[in-house]
Motif scaffolding. Structure first.
Motif, PDB file in Angstrom:
ATOM      1  N   ILE A   1      -4.495   8.604  13.327  1.00 53.29           N
ATOM      2  CA  ILE A   1      -5.468   8.825  12.257  1.00 53.29           C
ATOM      3  C   ILE A   1      -4.801   9.445  11.035  1.00 53.29           C
ATOM      4  O   ILE A   1      -5.140   9.112   9.898  1.00 53.29           O
ATOM      5  N   ARG A   2      -3.834  10.320  11.250  1.00 56.04           N
ATOM      6  CA  ARG A   2      -3.087  10.875  10.114  1.00 56.04           C
ATOM      7  C   ARG A   2      -2.397   9.761   9.338  1.00 56.04           C
ATOM      8  O   ARG A   2      -2.317   9.796   8.101  1.00 56.04           O
ATOM      9  N   ALA A   3      -1.861   8.769  10.067  1.00 57.27           N
ATOM     10  CA  ALA A   3      -1.121   7.679   9.416  1.00 57.27           C
ATOM     11  C   ALA A   3      -2.030   6.602   8.838  1.00 57.27           C
ATOM     12  O   ALA A   3      -1.573   5.772   8.045  1.00 57.27           O
ATOM     13  N   TRP A   4      -3.294   6.592   9.227  1.00 58.46           N
ATOM     14  CA  TRP A   4      -4.240   5.559   8.804  1.00 58.46           C
ATOM     15  C   TRP A   4      -4.470   5.650   7.305  1.00 58.46           C
ATOM     16  O   TRP A   4      -4.548   6.745   6.731  1.00 58.46           O
ATOM     17  N   HIS A   5      -4.596   4.506   6.667  1.00 61.26           N
ATOM     18  CA  HIS A   5      -4.812   4.471   5.217  1.00 61.26           C
ATOM     19  C   HIS A   5      -6.083   5.228   4.821  1.00 61.26           C
ATOM     20  O   HIS A   5      -7.044   5.322   5.596  1.00 61.26           O
ATOM     21  N   ARG A   6      -6.109   5.768   3.622  1.00 58.24           N
ATOM     22  CA  ARG A   6      -7.322   6.403   3.096  1.00 58.24           C
ATOM     23  C   ARG A   6      -8.123   5.447   2.236  1.00 58.24           C
ATOM     24  O   ARG A   6      -9.277   5.710   1.919  1.00 58.24           O
ATOM     25  N   ASP A   7      -7.512   4.350   1.839  1.00 58.79           N
ATOM     26  CA  ASP A   7      -8.169   3.360   0.983  1.00 58.79           C
ATOM     27  C   ASP A   7      -7.943   1.990   1.623  1.00 58.79           C
ATOM     28  O   ASP A   7      -6.807   1.630   1.945  1.00 58.79           O
TER      29      ASP A   7
ATOM     30  N   ASP B   1      -4.977  -0.101   0.430  1.00 58.87           N
ATOM     31  CA  ASP B   1      -3.583   0.315   0.576  1.00 58.87           C
ATOM     32  C   ASP B   1      -2.750  -0.839   1.140  1.00 58.87           C
ATOM     33  O   ASP B   1      -3.258  -1.713   1.839  1.00 58.87           O
ATOM     34  N   ARG B   2      -1.448  -0.802   0.877  1.00 57.68           N
ATOM     35  CA  ARG B   2      -0.582  -1.919   1.284  1.00 57.68           C
ATOM     36  C   ARG B   2      -0.566  -2.107   2.799  1.00 57.68           C
ATOM     37  O   ARG B   2      -0.614  -3.232   3.293  1.00 57.68           O
ATOM     38  N   PHE B   3      -0.497  -0.999   3.535  1.00 58.73           N
ATOM     39  CA  PHE B   3      -0.427  -1.074   4.994  1.00 58.73           C
ATOM     40  C   PHE B   3      -1.607  -0.335   5.622  1.00 58.73           C
ATOM     41  O   PHE B   3      -2.136   0.621   5.056  1.00 58.73           O
ATOM     42  N   ASP B   4      -1.974  -0.763   6.817  1.00 58.29           N
ATOM     43  CA  ASP B   4      -3.049  -0.091   7.535  1.00 58.29           C
ATOM     44  C   ASP B   4      -2.616   1.278   8.049  1.00 58.29           C
ATOM     45  O   ASP B   4      -3.399   2.228   8.062  1.00 58.29           O
ATOM     46  N   PHE B   5      -1.352   1.375   8.478  1.00 59.23           N
ATOM     47  CA  PHE B   5      -0.828   2.635   8.993  1.00 59.23           C
ATOM     48  C   PHE B   5       0.548   2.897   8.379  1.00 59.23           C
ATOM     49  O   PHE B   5       1.403   2.014   8.380  1.00 59.23           O
ATOM     50  N   SER B   6       0.731   4.126   7.882  1.00 60.74           N
ATOM     51  CA  SER B   6       2.008   4.521   7.282  1.00 60.74           C
ATOM     52  C   SER B   6       2.535   5.741   8.038  1.00 60.74           C
ATOM     53  O   SER B   6       2.162   6.880   7.751  1.00 60.74           O
ATOM     54  N   PHE B   7       3.392   5.483   9.020  1.00 62.83           N
ATOM     55  CA  PHE B   7       4.033   6.553   9.769  1.00 62.83           C
ATOM     56  C   PHE B   7       5.288   7.000   9.016  1.00 62.83           C
ATOM     57  O   PHE B   7       5.719   6.338   8.065  1.00 62.83           O
ATOM     58  N   SER B   8       5.892   8.098   9.464  1.00 63.14           N
ATOM     59  CA  SER B   8       7.045   8.633   8.731  1.00 63.14           C
ATOM     60  C   SER B   8       8.234   7.682   8.733  1.00 63.14           C
ATOM     61  O   SER B   8       9.006   7.646   7.776  1.00 63.14           O
ATOM     62  N   GLY B   9       8.373   6.890   9.815  1.00 63.70           N
ATOM     63  CA  GLY B   9       9.533   6.019   9.877  1.00 63.70           C
ATOM     64  C   GLY B   9       9.241   4.539   9.887  1.00 63.70           C
ATOM     65  O   GLY B   9      10.164   3.718   9.889  1.00 63.70           O
ATOM     66  N   HIS B  10       7.971   4.158   9.903  1.00 64.04           N
ATOM     67  CA  HIS B  10       7.639   2.734   9.925  1.00 64.04           C
ATOM     68  C   HIS B  10       6.188   2.518   9.504  1.00 64.04           C
ATOM     69  O   HIS B  10       5.395   3.457   9.412  1.00 64.04           O
TER      70      HIS B  10
ATOM     71  N   VAL C   1       8.501  -2.742   9.545  1.00 65.33           N
ATOM     72  CA  VAL C   1       7.078  -3.082   9.515  1.00 65.33           C
ATOM     73  C   VAL C   1       6.739  -3.815  10.804  1.00 65.33           C
ATOM     74  O   VAL C   1       7.430  -4.769  11.181  1.00 65.33           O
ATOM     75  N   THR C   2       5.704  -3.366  11.478  1.00 60.86           N
ATOM     76  CA  THR C   2       5.213  -4.039  12.677  1.00 60.86           C
ATOM     77  C   THR C   2       3.876  -4.687  12.369  1.00 60.86           C
ATOM     78  O   THR C   2       3.010  -4.059  11.753  1.00 60.86           O
ATOM     79  N   VAL C   3       3.722  -5.933  12.771  1.00 57.32           N
ATOM     80  CA  VAL C   3       2.439  -6.619  12.656  1.00 57.32           C
ATOM     81  C   VAL C   3       1.811  -6.663  14.046  1.00 57.32           C
ATOM     82  O   VAL C   3       2.422  -7.143  15.000  1.00 57.32           O
ATOM     83  N   ALA C   4       0.599  -6.122  14.147  1.00 52.52           N
ATOM     84  CA  ALA C   4      -0.159  -6.176  15.405  1.00 52.52           C
ATOM     85  C   ALA C   4      -1.273  -7.198  15.227  1.00 52.52           C
ATOM     86  O   ALA C   4      -2.135  -7.042  14.368  1.00 52.52           O
TER      87      ALA C   4
ATOM     88  N   ALA D   1       1.301   0.388  20.982  1.00 53.76           N
ATOM     89  CA  ALA D   1       1.238  -0.716  20.019  1.00 53.76           C
ATOM     90  C   ALA D   1       1.425  -0.242  18.585  1.00 53.76           C
ATOM     91  O   ALA D   1       2.089  -0.915  17.785  1.00 53.76           O
ATOM     92  N   LEU D   2       0.866   0.909  18.236  1.00 54.43           N
ATOM     93  CA  LEU D   2       0.983   1.407  16.866  1.00 54.43           C
ATOM     94  C   LEU D   2       2.323   2.094  16.603  1.00 54.43           C
ATOM     95  O   LEU D   2       2.674   2.341  15.455  1.00 54.43           O
ATOM     96  N   PHE D   3       3.030   2.415  17.662  1.00 54.73           N
ATOM     97  CA  PHE D   3       4.285   3.166  17.509  1.00 54.73           C
ATOM     98  C   PHE D   3       5.506   2.297  17.774  1.00 54.73           C
ATOM     99  O   PHE D   3       6.635   2.771  17.682  1.00 54.73           O
ATOM    100  N   ALA D   4       5.278   1.013  18.105  1.00 53.02           N
ATOM    101  CA  ALA D   4       6.393   0.098  18.346  1.00 53.02           C
ATOM    102  C   ALA D   4       6.969  -0.371  17.025  1.00 53.02           C
ATOM    103  O   ALA D   4       6.243  -0.706  16.094  1.00 53.02           O
ATOM    104  N   CYS D   5       8.269  -0.382  16.920  1.00 53.43           N
ATOM    105  CA  CYS D   5       8.887  -0.885  15.683  1.00 53.43           C
ATOM    106  C   CYS D   5      10.262  -1.473  16.004  1.00 53.43           C
ATOM    107  O   CYS D   5      10.712  -1.445  17.140  1.00 53.43           O
TER     108      CYS D   5
END
Length: 331
Positions: A172-178, A181-190, A218-221, A327-331
């Motif tokens: 949820i922290r990584a989830w977009h606020r808008d 946004d370019r990506f659905d999830f923006s983690f620190s490394g991917h 970038v991972t596409v799920a 799935a969200l943490f695979a890169c």
């Protein structure tokens, strides 16, 4: 609704339903239920059975404000209310937040938003605490007046992947606020981009910048969904995700949901997807393995969007299954 889904539904919504079943007292006090986890806040109902949230304040004398009237919402300050609560009759001044009577179909959405915001209030809220909560509530409910910018399937897939993640709060922290946004999830490394479809074929649309616009992985799920009456709804997923979240992330969760679906909330609450089918049909692929259109260096062309057929044999062999919780943490 099944007992399983009732357990995942907004607790405030259940409290509101309980209040509507109670008889009005002889002295005219309106039936009310205590807001879950609160001792001085209540949920009751209006003349057209719409939910009414009553918020107390340690300094009610400072709560005199002009009322706020929006398309779906009315907020009144310092209103004296007499309610019949489970432990007796209570008469006090409250901030009264009401769903407009003609919008009864939005009752569950109203309660879902209120659930998150009430949970963020301290036990004895100050005037500024109440004002902040009301502002956020107004912001969330205002989204219901806007056109829906996205399909329910895409939002469901994002919520579902967060709900099964090893660390839902990190997701949820990584989830977009808008939603734009370019990506659905923006983690620190991917980054992660989630694509969902109900068509039974994996054909997804991308912006060029999503697949070639960053040096980070970038991972596409990709997930294929199927509707099912016994499945899970957006409300179910939100309720499940809220468990154990801090008030900050509960508020972000609800804000994002309302901003994403806009005035499609009534339709969205009726749509359920088969979770087991989604799990069987979830695949991930590195964004670097997804073909893109060729844009020559120095070209004046930008903001290119295109559709990719992932059922193509060459792409299909690049896609892989991933454990749901990873799935969200695979890169």
């Amino acid at each position: 609704m099944s007992s399983k889904n009732s357990e995942m539904r907004s607790k405030l919504y259940d409290a509101y339903l309980e209040a509507t079943l109670a008889a009005i007292a002889d002295d005219g006090a309106l039936p009310a239920s205590a807001a879950p986890g609160r001792t001085r806040d209540y949920v009751s109902f209006g003349q057209q059975q719409q939910p009414v949230l009553l918020l107390s304040c340690a300094w009610s004398v400072g709560l005199k404000r002009p009322p706020i009237r929006l398309q779906h919402l009315t907020v009144e300050f310092g209103i004296r209310f007499r309610v019949s609560a489970p432990f007796g009759v209570v008469e006090d001044e409250f901030v009264v937040i009401s769903l407009r009577g003609e919008d009864l179909g939005l009752a569950e959405a109203f309660c879902m938003a209120a659930d998150a915001l009430v949970a963020a209030l301290p036990d004895a809220p100050s005037v500024s605490d109440i004002e902040k909560s009301v502002r956020e509530f107004v912001e969330i409910l205002s989204a219901l007046s806007l056109p829906s910018p996205r399909a329910v399937a895409g939002l469901w897939a994002e919520l579902w992947l967060m709900s099964v993640a090893a660390d839902p709060q990190a997701a949820i922290r990584a989830w977009h606020r808008d939603p734009t946004d370019r990506f659905d999830f923006s983690f620190s490394g991917h980054f992660v981009e989630v694509k969902a479809t109900e068509r039974g074929e994996r054909r997804h649309e991308f912006a060029y910048e999503q697949l070639r616009g960053t040096d980070a992985p970038v991972t596409v799920a990709s997930v294929i969904l199927r509707r099912a009456q016994s499945g899970r709804s957006l409300s179910d997923l939100v309720a499940a995700l809220q468990v154990g979240l801090s008030s900050e992330w509960r508020t972000k969760l609800v804000k994002n949901v309302f901003a994403a679906i806009g005035n499609a909330v009534s339709e969205a609450s009726e749509i359920r997807f088969d979770e087991a089918y989604a799990a069987t049909n979830l695949r991930v692929i590195s964004g670097s393995r997804v073909p893109v259109v060729n844009i020559p260096h120095g070209s004046p062309i930008s903001s290119v969007r295109f559709r990719v057929n992932f059922d193509d044999p060459n792409l299909r062999k690049e896609m892989r299954r991933a454990p749901l919780h990873e799935a969200l943490f695979a890169c």
